[in-house]
Scaffold this motif. Structure first.
Motif, PDB file in Angstrom:
ATOM      1  N   ASP A   1     -43.670  29.602 -72.574  1.00 25.51           N
ATOM      2  CA  ASP A   1     -45.000  29.580 -73.181  1.00 25.51           C
ATOM      3  C   ASP A   1     -46.104  29.500 -72.115  1.00 25.51           C
ATOM      4  O   ASP A   1     -47.168  30.098 -72.276  1.00 25.51           O
ATOM      5  CB  ASP A   1     -45.110  28.390 -74.144  1.00 25.51           C
ATOM      6  N   GLU A   2     -45.829  28.779 -71.031  1.00 21.47           N
ATOM      7  CA  GLU A   2     -46.819  28.604 -69.960  1.00 21.47           C
ATOM      8  C   GLU A   2     -46.724  29.691 -68.886  1.00 21.47           C
ATOM      9  O   GLU A   2     -47.374  29.599 -67.857  1.00 21.47           O
ATOM     10  CB  GLU A   2     -46.656  27.223 -69.332  1.00 21.47           C
ATOM     11  N   ASP A   3     -45.883  30.708 -69.137  1.00 28.13           N
ATOM     12  CA  ASP A   3     -45.751  31.849 -68.235  1.00 28.13           C
ATOM     13  C   ASP A   3     -45.331  31.440 -66.817  1.00 28.13           C
ATOM     14  O   ASP A   3     -45.866  31.909 -65.826  1.00 28.13           O
ATOM     15  CB  ASP A   3     -47.068  32.652 -68.201  1.00 28.13           C
ATOM     16  N   VAL A   4     -44.324  30.565 -66.747  1.00 23.64           N
ATOM     17  CA  VAL A   4     -43.792  30.090 -65.465  1.00 23.64           C
ATOM     18  C   VAL A   4     -42.989  31.210 -64.812  1.00 23.64           C
ATOM     19  O   VAL A   4     -42.417  32.080 -65.488  1.00 23.64           O
ATOM     20  CB  VAL A   4     -42.921  28.826 -65.700  1.00 23.64           C
ATOM     21  N   TYR A   5     -42.902  31.187 -63.505  1.00 23.32           N
ATOM     22  CA  TYR A   5     -42.179  32.183 -62.712  1.00 23.32           C
ATOM     23  C   TYR A   5     -40.719  32.294 -63.172  1.00 23.32           C
ATOM     24  O   TYR A   5     -40.043  31.293 -63.424  1.00 23.32           O
ATOM     25  CB  TYR A   5     -42.261  31.786 -61.236  1.00 23.32           C
ATOM     26  N   CYS A   6     -40.232  33.524 -63.271  1.00 20.11           N
ATOM     27  CA  CYS A   6     -38.890  33.837 -63.809  1.00 20.11           C
ATOM     28  C   CYS A   6     -37.780  33.013 -63.152  1.00 20.11           C
ATOM     29  O   CYS A   6     -36.909  32.469 -63.834  1.00 20.11           O
ATOM     30  CB  CYS A   6     -38.566  35.312 -63.611  1.00 20.11           C
ATOM     31  N   ILE A   7     -37.792  32.959 -61.831  1.00 16.23           N
ATOM     32  CA  ILE A   7     -36.719  32.269 -61.115  1.00 16.23           C
ATOM     33  C   ILE A   7     -36.709  30.780 -61.446  1.00 16.23           C
ATOM     34  O   ILE A   7     -35.642  30.170 -61.570  1.00 16.23           O
ATOM     35  CB  ILE A   7     -36.846  32.505 -59.587  1.00 16.23           C
TER      36      ILE A   7
END
Length: 130
Positions: free
Chosen positions: A67-73
């Protein structure tokens, strides 16, 4: 019938009860149609529930990360940690099943012992596929 459906049916047929010697006490687990308790994990129920709530929190953390668009890794790292936590829980539950349900059936011997070994083997196979 698919191979998976057949395996589930065989496992269901092979699992008359986790605590077969208690089968006359209760009609079974109403949620799953499974055998009545007490089960191998019963003595550690509170610890297991606490552990599962912690895992549930990890999963909610994953939702929040997306939801917070955190980095994929970073999300994948958390997925790995959550998966490992569930696998660890499953292994402990399996050990308790072997020590309680399978061991009790082995003492009684006969078809029930064979059934419990087949049931445990199927559970291990499912864990290995994950």
């Amino acid at each position: 019938m698919s191979r998976a459906d057949g395996a589930r049916d065989q496992t269901r047929d092979a699992t008359s009860s986790c605590a077969g010697h208690h089968a006359g006490e209760v009609a079974g687990d109403t949620a799953t149609g499974g055998p009545p308790g007490p089960h191998g994990y019963t003595k550690q129920r509170d610890q297991h529930l606490k552990r599962l709530r912690r895992i549930e929190g990890q999963i909610r953390g994953l939702q929040r990360m997306v939801d917070e668009d955190v980095y994929c890794i970073d999300i994948l790292t958390q997925v790995s940690a959550s998966t490992k936590a569930l696998q660890s829980f499953a292994l402990q539950l399996l050990e308790e099943h072997l020590r309680h349900c399978v061991a009790d059936a082995a003492v009684r011997g006969g078809e029930e012992a064979d059934t419990k070994v087949a049931e445990a083997t199927a559970a291990i196979a499912r864990l290995l596929r994950t």
